[in-house]
Design a protein around this motif. Structure first.
Motif, PDB file in Angstrom:
ATOM      1  N   ARG A 220      43.061  38.425  28.255  1.00 30.10           N
ATOM      2  CA  ARG A 220      43.422  39.684  28.917  1.00 30.10           C
ATOM      3  C   ARG A 220      44.777  39.578  29.617  1.00 30.10           C
ATOM      4  O   ARG A 220      45.487  40.576  29.762  1.00 30.10           O
ATOM      5  CB  ARG A 220      42.336  40.091  29.918  1.00 30.10           C
ATOM      6  CG  ARG A 220      40.978  40.378  29.296  1.00 30.10           C
ATOM      7  CD  ARG A 220      40.103  41.186  30.234  1.00 30.10           C
ATOM      8  NE  ARG A 220      38.687  40.992  29.977  1.00 30.10           N
ATOM      9  CZ  ARG A 220      37.976  41.668  29.068  1.00 30.10           C
ATOM     10  NH1 ARG A 220      38.583  42.546  28.302  1.00 30.10           N
ATOM     11  NH2 ARG A 220      36.686  41.428  28.919  1.00 30.10           N
TER      12      ARG A 220
ATOM     13  N   SER B  30      42.155  43.680  24.624  1.00 25.44           N
ATOM     14  CA  SER B  30      41.809  42.779  25.723  1.00 25.44           C
ATOM     15  C   SER B  30      40.469  42.092  25.494  1.00 25.44           C
ATOM     16  O   SER B  30      40.209  41.018  26.044  1.00 25.44           O
ATOM     17  CB  SER B  30      41.792  43.541  27.057  1.00 25.44           C
ATOM     18  OG  SER B  30      40.645  44.357  27.169  1.00 25.44           O
TER      19      SER B  30
ATOM     20  N   VAL C 186      42.111  47.004  32.627  1.00 26.55           N
ATOM     21  CA  VAL C 186      42.268  45.633  32.136  1.00 26.55           C
ATOM     22  C   VAL C 186      42.121  44.643  33.292  1.00 26.55           C
ATOM     23  O   VAL C 186      41.484  43.587  33.160  1.00 26.55           O
ATOM     24  CB  VAL C 186      43.644  45.454  31.450  1.00 26.55           C
ATOM     25  CG1 VAL C 186      43.860  43.997  31.056  1.00 26.55           C
ATOM     26  CG2 VAL C 186      43.738  46.342  30.220  1.00 26.55           C
TER      27      VAL C 186
END
Length: 423
Positions: free
Chosen positions: A262, A257, A308
């Motif tokens: 992302r 990421s 994330v």
């Protein structure tokens, strides 16, 4: 490293006791409820009650601490949590267990916030990352150990309820005996949905869906495992291995990421989760090895999503607003956590046990489609503007103080009326 952690032993020990007791409490209730013949719908409401209490704890604990102080507030939280576990043993009915589970969620959030604020006060900028890492690892190990301890006895008896209550009481001893100075007032979580949506629609939508999915699985995984014929040791593994897999998966997922958009990484992880959902639905793995392997794949995906999402929201946040953004994201996660277990529990009662993964699969599919839509309509953020990914505890074990501990930001805490008069 040891020299930096040693002065914080009392706080980390108190946190470990808290997470161990929470692990025992969180798994014994659905396992015992299944033995008692409770419906999946009523067992799902245990997760709903816990999420309501947890969100309330994140919102109300700063005011409680401002009134009575950190040590008293922590002692009250641990005592109430122990009382709720013992009452669950005396009042074996889902309609008593649901509000008692809400009390546990409230106390768990409040106690965790006190410990994290204390650690934050003691952490220097140069050691904050190491302290946060040690805190996260200790909590993960303690929570897993609390779940795995169920293999040592009969869940139909009183042992694990009493054990959880004892360890909750033990959790207050290290902080009560600590000579550390009282930390600053706690960080207050604020929910400003329009601001969060303008900041990052993907983060808001995705964390809501992750709350639905993760809370549904976290609450009802033990019920599903029992109903496909797994014994108690395998049920404990079915609940624990996904969490461990998710913690391990954060390392490679975080690295990806930081390197790529992302949203693309989130889509990739979501596809893995959908594959696990489909495996449970289409192949119904009932053998112990197959069930545990599929559950681990599921956990590696779903429990790596939250950090994330937090990182993506932070990329788009205004400078100095990370804690406020992460606190708002946490509360949206909590709202999803209220909905997920309820929907999944009633679905399992009405449509059968595999419908647990219908609920999680729909949540993951919605998240996938929305992320794809945003990628098509909105350009990616330049790498130069991206914040570094930080491994984060699982959403259900995260409070607004977690973000404060994980960053060097020092937000202005809200000052209560009592504090203002004292000044």
């Amino acid at each position: 490293m040891v020299r930096q952690i040693l002065p914080l032993t009392a706080l980390l020990l108190g946190s470990a006791f808290l997470l161990f007791a929470g692990g025992v409490n969180g798994l014994i209730l659905p396992v015992r409820g299944e033995i008692e013949g409770f419906s999946a719908a009523s067992l799902g409401l245990l997760g709903t009650g816990w999420a309501i209490g947890y969100v309330a704890g994140c919102l109300l604990t700063p005011g409680i601490v401002a009134r009575v102080g950190h040590v008293r507030a922590f002692g009250v939280m641990c005592a109430l949590a122990a009382i709720s576990v013992l009452l669950s043993l005396l009042l074996i009915s889902p309609w008593f267990w649901i509000p008692l589970r809400a009390i546990s969620g409230f106390c768990f959030a409040g106690a965790a916030m006190v410990v994290e604020s204390w650690l934050n006060e003691r952490a220097e900028p140069s050691t904050r990352g190491k302290i946060f890492g040690a805190y996260t690892m200790i909590n993960l190990a303690a929570s897993t150990a609390g779940q795995m301890v169920l293999v040592l006895g009969d869940p139909a008896g009183y042992l694990f309820f009493v054990l959880a209550a004892i360890v909750y009481c033990a959790a207050l001893l290290p902080t009560a005996l600590s000579a550390s100075a009282t930390p600053s007032p706690l960080v207050s979580a604020k929910l400003d949905v329009p601001l969060l949506w303008r900041n990052s629609p993907v983060a808001v939508f995705a964390v809501f869906m992750v709350g639905i999915s993760n809370a549904a699985f976290g609450t009802l995984a033990a019920v599903y495992a029992a109903r496909i014929g797994l014994d108690v040791p395998a049920i404990a593994l079915f609940a624990s291995l996904p969490i461990l897999a998710g913690a391990v998966a954060q390392v490679p997922v975080g690295a990806l990421s930081d390197k790529f958009d992302r949203r693309i990484v989130l889509i990739g992880v979501t596809i893995v989760a959908i594959a696990a959902d489909a495996t449970f639905l289409l192949f119904a793995p009932a053998g112990e090895i197959a069930a545990l392997a599929t559950a681990s794949l599921f956990g590696a995906a779903v429990f790596a999503m939250y950090p994330v999402i937090i990182a993506h929201a932070s990329d788009h946040a205004a400078p100095g607003s990370f804690i406020q953004v992460s606190g708002g994201i946490l509360l949206i996660f909590g709202i999803g956590s209220i909905i997920g277990p309820t929907v999944a529990g009633y679905s399992m009662s009405a449509l059968g046990d595999p419908s647990l993964f219908v609920v999680t699969g729909i949540a993951h599919l919605c998240m996938l489609l929305f992320a794809v839509f945003r990628i098509v309509t909105t350009p990616a953020l330049p790498d130069s503007q991206k914040a570094a990914f930080k491994p984060t505890p699982l959403g259900r074990n995260t409070t607004p103080e977690t973000a404060n501990l994980a960053t060097n930001e020092t937000p202005e805490p809200e000052i209560s009326t009592m504090d203002q008069k004292a000044e």
